[in-house]
Motif scaffolding. Structure first.
Motif, PDB file in Angstrom:
ATOM      1  N   ALA B 140     -11.202  -4.630   0.251  1.00 59.00           N
ATOM      2  CA  ALA B 140      -9.951  -4.285   0.937  1.00 59.00           C
ATOM      3  C   ALA B 140      -8.755  -4.492   0.023  1.00 59.00           C
ATOM      4  CB  ALA B 140      -9.803  -5.110   2.209  1.00 59.00           C
ATOM      5  N   SER B 141      -8.840  -5.471  -0.884  1.00 59.79           N
ATOM      6  CA  SER B 141      -7.690  -5.760  -1.744  1.00 59.79           C
ATOM      7  C   SER B 141      -7.406  -4.619  -2.707  1.00 59.79           C
ATOM      8  CB  SER B 141      -7.920  -7.057  -2.522  1.00 59.79           C
ATOM      9  OG  SER B 141      -8.811  -6.831  -3.580  1.00 59.79           O
ATOM     10  N   THR B 142      -8.377  -3.744  -2.953  1.00 61.88           N
ATOM     11  CA  THR B 142      -8.129  -2.666  -3.906  1.00 61.88           C
ATOM     12  C   THR B 142      -7.375  -1.492  -3.277  1.00 61.88           C
ATOM     13  OG1 THR B 142     -10.290  -1.729  -3.424  1.00 61.88           O
ATOM     14  CG2 THR B 142     -10.154  -3.170  -5.312  1.00 61.88           C
ATOM     15  N   THR B 143      -7.183  -1.530  -1.964  1.00 59.23           N
ATOM     16  CA  THR B 143      -6.417  -0.465  -1.312  1.00 59.23           C
ATOM     17  C   THR B 143      -5.009  -0.373  -1.893  1.00 59.23           C
ATOM     18  OG1 THR B 143      -7.601  -1.092   0.671  1.00 59.23           O
ATOM     19  CG2 THR B 143      -5.833   0.467   0.947  1.00 59.23           C
ATOM     20  N   THR B 144      -4.437  -1.547  -2.248  1.00 59.38           N
ATOM     21  CA  THR B 144      -3.097  -1.593  -2.830  1.00 59.38           C
ATOM     22  C   THR B 144      -2.963  -0.647  -4.006  1.00 59.38           C
ATOM     23  OG1 THR B 144      -3.666  -3.923  -2.783  1.00 59.38           O
ATOM     24  CG2 THR B 144      -1.388  -3.357  -3.225  1.00 59.38           C
TER      25      THR B 144
END
Lengths: 168, 348
Positions: B140-144
């Motif tokens: 999820a953190s790579t959505t940024t």
């Protein structure tokens, strides 16, 4: 015929090295940072092949995720008007060559001396517990020291960012 | 119950078809099956989430909402999807072409990958990883990055402002989000989503971890850029943030991934706090689905009830309220577990 694991390894290694080369060769600093993400994700894939899933997730979260912050700084701190020429080369070939050769020799010596033992049998199914035991048990002092170091860095960053408060 | 095992039966049937083939083909075939299943689930749900959101927002604002196409406007989303497919695909002249083109594709990769660790029902999980929840957070953190790619490459002031807000907001709220999950992980003694669901057979985690649930809910709202934390888009201030310049299906991909993230975040909330697929009488996957839609309903309700908050308040709230509370929650949970052990088994 290559085994599936070996095939996956070679594909991941090729992607990682190509991405790492692109980081260095790209002239646009934002493109470099984006290729860096690909290199990190490729490394995470290799960790997964080694059954180090926890490490792979850390790699993605801490390294690949943090590249976003890196890009923000690249965008904010680049003074050049044209972003397409923000990551240029210089011509110090001699110095770069010597440093690279020295690093290569040192690394290959260390790799040659290392006593590689084939990991007997398979890894524990749940290596998260093993990592927790190691970090919060045997190596708790280095872990806490690292934590304090990070805390000091954060406090320092906050003080630098806030600047000196003027007299009211 | 026959209806209980309907999806596991499909998986077993496909496994039977692949029996006798090389093992890599079996793995690949099952992977494709899971992917098709997840994509079908996401697309079908998102289509009706958009309808649901429009209807709910209409009821909150005392309007009627879409009611022209199909009974009660039920076919509206399909019409919208067809419309968006037929629009012209524009790339601004000053844009960084390649980054601009791949950003909407990149944003969909984590949005789809998240579903791998969600247990949709009994034995209904694509990949039961031993780091399940942590995998979810990491992916999820790579959505940024995708939002930042879109915002930066459009070469537009509003897009870049939105992208900067996205980085500041999502990275900050990731911390209380992860810390609120720690309490649940401590109770279950595992990061594996199936274990966490199994640990909630008796009592749901929302009873044991009410504070963590509230922190999780607030941080999740900020993570998926939904109101009152939709500063990344902020129509009135920065038009639509990173998505200003996108048209046609490229905009559609961003829109789709936003709802896909809402769906996966609600699914994670159900898994972690609402007992996953546990429930009496009805089949497990139906229970999961019911709880999922209750979660989504609450997300939408909150979005259309609260006004957007200011960016400095948003950051201050995160660092000064949510983070200390989530740390305190971990401490209380740890002490509580030890006291419980002392009472039940008589030692620490």
């Amino acid at each position: 015929m290559l085994s599936t694991n070996a095939l996956a390894f070679w594909v991941l290694a090729a992607i990682t090295i190509a991405a790492a080369l692109a980081v260095v060769l790209s002239k646009n600093i934002v493109h470099s940072a984006l290729f860096l993400i690909l290199a990190f994700v490729g490394t995470a894939g290799i960790y997964i092949l080694l059954h180090a899933e926890f490490l792979a997730a850390v790699q993605v979260m801490v390294y690949a995720g943090a590249v976003a912050v890196l890009i923000v700084f690249a965008v904010m701190l680049t003074r050049r008007g044209d972003i397409r020429a923000s990551n240029l080369y210089n011509s110090s070939y001699l110095g770069a060559g010597i440093v690279a050769l020295g690093l290569f020799i040192a690394t290959s010596l260390m790799l040659g001396r290392m006593n590689w033992t084939a990991g007997g049998g398979s890894m524990a199914a749940n290596n998260v517990e093993a990592i927790a035991d190691a970090i919060l048990g045997r190596f708790v002092i280095p872990f806490e020291v690292a934590a304090i170091l990070l805390l000091v860095a954060i406090v320092g960053a906050i003080i630098v960012a806030r600047g000196v408060k003027e007299d009211r | 119950m026959a209806i209980e095992g309907i999806f596991t039966a499909i998986i077993e049937f496909c496994q039977g078809l692949l029996a006798g083939t090389p093992s890599w083909l079996q793995t690949l075939g099952l992977g494709v099956l899971y992917l098709v299943g997840v994509l079908a689930f996401v697309f079908l749900n998102v289509l009706y989430l958009i309808y649901l959101e429009r209807k709910l927002s209409a009821y909150v604002q005392e309007r009627i909402g879409p009611n022209r196409f199909g009974p009660h406007g039920l076919l509206q989303s399909i019409a919208d999807a067809v419309k968006i497919l037929g629009k012209e695909d524009i790339t601004p002249r000053g844009a960084d072409k390649w980054v601009y083109i791949i950003a909407p594709i990149v944003i969909f990769i984590p949005a789809t990958m998240l579903y791998a660790v969600i247990p949709f029902g009994k034995d209904l999980i694509a990949a039961d990883l031993n780091i399940g929840v942590f995998y979810f957070l990491a992916v999820a953190s790579t959505t940024t990055i995708a939002i930042l790619m879109g915002g930066w490459s459009s070469n537009n002031k509003y897009s870049l402002l939105g992208a900067m807000r996205a980085v500041a907001q999502i990275i900050s709220y990731e911390i209380p989000l992860a810390f609120s999950i720690v309490g649940v992980v401590m109770l279950a003694g595992s990061l594996q989503t199936s274990q966490i669901v199994a640990a909630q057979e008796g009592t749901w985690n929302i009873v044991l971890q009410p504070l963590a649930f509230i922190i999780f809910f607030i941080a999740a709202n900020a993570e998926i850029n939904r109101g009152p934390f939709d500063l990344v888009e902020g129509e009135q201030e920065i038009v639509a943030g990173p998505y200003v310049d996108y048209t046609a299906m490229r905009f559609g991909m961003f829109y789709l991934s936003e709802y896909a993230n809402l769906l996966s975040m609600s699914a994670l909330a159900v898994t972690l706090f609402l007992g996953g697929w546990h429930g009496p009488w009805l089949p497990s996957w139906l229970w999961f689905f019911i709880k999922l839609y209750i979660m989504i309903y609450i997300f939408m309700w909150v979005r259309w009830t609260f006004p957007r908050i200011r960016i400095d308040h948003l950051m201050g709230f995160n660092w000064k309220v949510l983070l200390p509370l989530s740390l305190a929650n971990i401490l209380v949970t740890g002490v509580g577990i030890k006291i419980y052990q002392l009472i039940t088994i008589g030692r620490w």
